[in-house]
Scaffold this motif. Structure first.
Motif, PDB file in Angstrom:
ATOM      1  N   ILE A 154       0.846  -1.195   0.000  1.00 19.60           N
ATOM      2  CA  ILE A 154       0.000   0.000   0.000  1.00 19.60           C
ATOM      3  C   ILE A 154       0.883   1.248   0.000  1.00 19.60           C
ATOM      4  O   ILE A 154       1.649   1.482   0.937  1.00 19.60           O
ATOM      5  N   GLY A 155       0.785   2.001  -1.083  1.00 24.49           N
ATOM      6  CA  GLY A 155       1.559   3.222  -1.222  1.00 24.49           C
ATOM      7  C   GLY A 155       0.762   4.427  -0.758  1.00 24.49           C
ATOM      8  O   GLY A 155      -0.092   4.337   0.124  1.00 24.49           O
ATOM      9  N   SER A 156       1.026   5.566  -1.369  1.00 18.78           N
ATOM     10  CA  SER A 156       0.299   6.798  -1.030  1.00 18.78           C
ATOM     11  C   SER A 156       0.578   7.832  -2.106  1.00 18.78           C
ATOM     12  O   SER A 156       1.672   7.863  -2.686  1.00 18.78           O
ATOM     13  N   ILE A 157      -0.410   8.689  -2.339  1.00 15.15           N
ATOM     14  CA  ILE A 157      -0.156   9.808  -3.253  1.00 15.15           C
ATOM     15  C   ILE A 157       0.989  10.667  -2.746  1.00 15.15           C
ATOM     16  O   ILE A 157       1.719  11.283  -3.531  1.00 15.15           O
ATOM     17  N   TYR A 158       1.195  10.692  -1.410  1.00 14.64           N
ATOM     18  CA  TYR A 158       2.283  11.476  -0.850  1.00 14.64           C
ATOM     19  C   TYR A 158       3.624  10.754  -0.956  1.00 14.64           C
ATOM     20  O   TYR A 158       4.654  11.310  -0.562  1.00 14.64           O
ATOM     21  N   GLY A 159       3.624   9.548  -1.494  1.00 18.24           N
ATOM     22  CA  GLY A 159       4.861   8.883  -1.861  1.00 18.24           C
ATOM     23  C   GLY A 159       5.206   9.136  -3.315  1.00 18.24           C
ATOM     24  O   GLY A 159       6.361   9.003  -3.717  1.00 18.24           O
ATOM     25  N   MET A 160       4.186   9.493  -4.102  1.00 19.92           N
ATOM     26  CA  MET A 160       4.394   9.817  -5.518  1.00 19.92           C
ATOM     27  C   MET A 160       4.685  11.296  -5.725  1.00 19.92           C
ATOM     28  O   MET A 160       5.451  11.682  -6.608  1.00 19.92           O
ATOM     29  N   LEU A 161       4.017  12.128  -4.921  1.00 22.41           N
ATOM     30  CA  LEU A 161       4.122  13.576  -5.041  1.00 22.41           C
ATOM     31  C   LEU A 161       4.361  14.194  -3.668  1.00 22.41           C
ATOM     32  O   LEU A 161       4.011  13.597  -2.653  1.00 22.41           O
ATOM     33  N   SER A 162       4.908  15.387  -3.658  1.00 16.08           N
ATOM     34  CA  SER A 162       5.081  16.085  -2.384  1.00 16.08           C
ATOM     35  C   SER A 162       3.723  16.532  -1.852  1.00 16.08           C
ATOM     36  O   SER A 162       2.817  16.854  -2.624  1.00 16.08           O
ATOM     37  N   PRO A 163       3.549  16.538  -0.524  1.00 18.30           N
ATOM     38  CA  PRO A 163       2.299  17.055   0.040  1.00 18.30           C
ATOM     39  C   PRO A 163       2.030  18.504  -0.379  1.00 18.30           C
ATOM     40  O   PRO A 163       2.956  19.294  -0.552  1.00 18.30           O
ATOM     41  N   VAL A 164       0.767  18.822  -0.531  1.00 15.25           N
ATOM     42  CA  VAL A 164       0.367  20.202  -0.818  1.00 15.25           C
ATOM     43  C   VAL A 164       0.208  20.909   0.528  1.00 15.25           C
ATOM     44  O   VAL A 164      -0.802  20.769   1.208  1.00 15.25           O
TER      45      VAL A 164
END
Length: 275
Positions: A154-164
């Motif tokens: 289980i990944g995360s969008i925050y592993g693909m992109l920096s947090p906003v």
């Protein structure tokens, strides 16, 4: 005609973090589809188990609960030995356990990058990345010996992109205390992607597939209204996910429907990464 494409009947599965918000949904969906499920959690409390798993499942021999610290290899090995003795070598491993820093966190662990505590960084990486490595190493080795298996990290969008970071600016406006979404979660989840690709190529010819399921944020009743508003404005679909909305992607990755898929990242994020 019986559709066997998504059939996981009698398959043995492990779900780490299986008492958590998404982990419970994964576990219950696997049980509904006839799998045998081993739930790993650092703490197995009777009241939590009873509140989250219906009696109809607890009365069967198709679900078992194990107190496992995924950062300690010996606890994983002991649980796996019991699973194999009772059922078989697992066909499915869902590396779901993880920790993050929520907006309600105290300022000492949610302040500027320059002051982020080293010990917290190490703890998050130890659970999210090292724990995934250890579970995959222990369980994946057995899968490779018998020539089959699906590992779902289980990944995360925050592993693909920096947090906003703008999403969290309201905290300072309301309380005077800034909240900076910390680096540790992003760094640890980012590592999961290349760990997945490594294991996928390493075990590909031994019948073990390894993929990532990448979710975006999940709705919780405890979230601030302002956080909800800011976060949902960033999602094209316009809302956060419900905890069970990743089940379909999980079953796809666990079943023969994805038998030619390995080393991939299945993104289920309401469109977050589309812009």
């Amino acid at each position: 005609m019986t559709d066997t494409l998504f059939d996981i009947t009698e398959r043995v599965a492990i779900v780490t973090g299986g008492l958590g918000q998404i982990g419970v949904e994964f576990s219950l969906e696997l049980l509904r589809r006839g799998a045998k499920v081993s739930v790993f959690s650092r703490n197995i409390r009777k009241e939590i188990v009873e509140s989250r798993f219906p009696q109809e499942y607890r009365d069967t021999d198709r679900v078992r609960f194990f107190a496992v610290d995924i950062t300690i290899k010996e606890t994983i090995e002991k649980a796996l030995d019991k699973i194999i003795a009772a059922w078989d070598v697992p066909q499915i491993l869902i590396n779901n356990a993880g920790i993050d820093t929520q907006p309600s966190a105290p300022p000492e662990v949610s302040g500027p990058f320059e002051q982020f505590p080293e010990e917290v960084f190490r703890e998050v990486v130890n659970v999210n990345l090292v724990g995934t490595f250890l579970c995959s190493q222990v369980v994946g080795a057995k899968m490779a010996e018998v020539g089959r298996g699906s590992i779902i990290n289980i990944g995360s969008i925050y592993g693909m992109l920096s947090p906003v970071q703008d999403i969290y600016a309201y905290k300072q406006e309301k309380t005077g205390i800034p909240f900076i979404k910390p680096v540790a979660y992003s760094a640890s989840k980012s590592g999961v992607y290349n760990l997945t690709r490594y294991m996928a190529t390493y075990w590909a010819k031994k019948g073990v597939r390894v993929n990532v399921l990448t979710p975006s944020g999940v709705f919780r009743d405890t979230q601030d209204d302002e956080f909800q508003k800011n976060y949902c404005a960033r999602i094209p679909i316009g809302r956060m996910a419900q905890p069970d909305e990743y089940n379909g992607a999980m079953i796809f990755l666990a079943s023969d429907a994805s038998k030619y898929m390995t080393g991939s990242n299945l993104v289920i994020d309401g469109g977050w990464t589309a812009w």
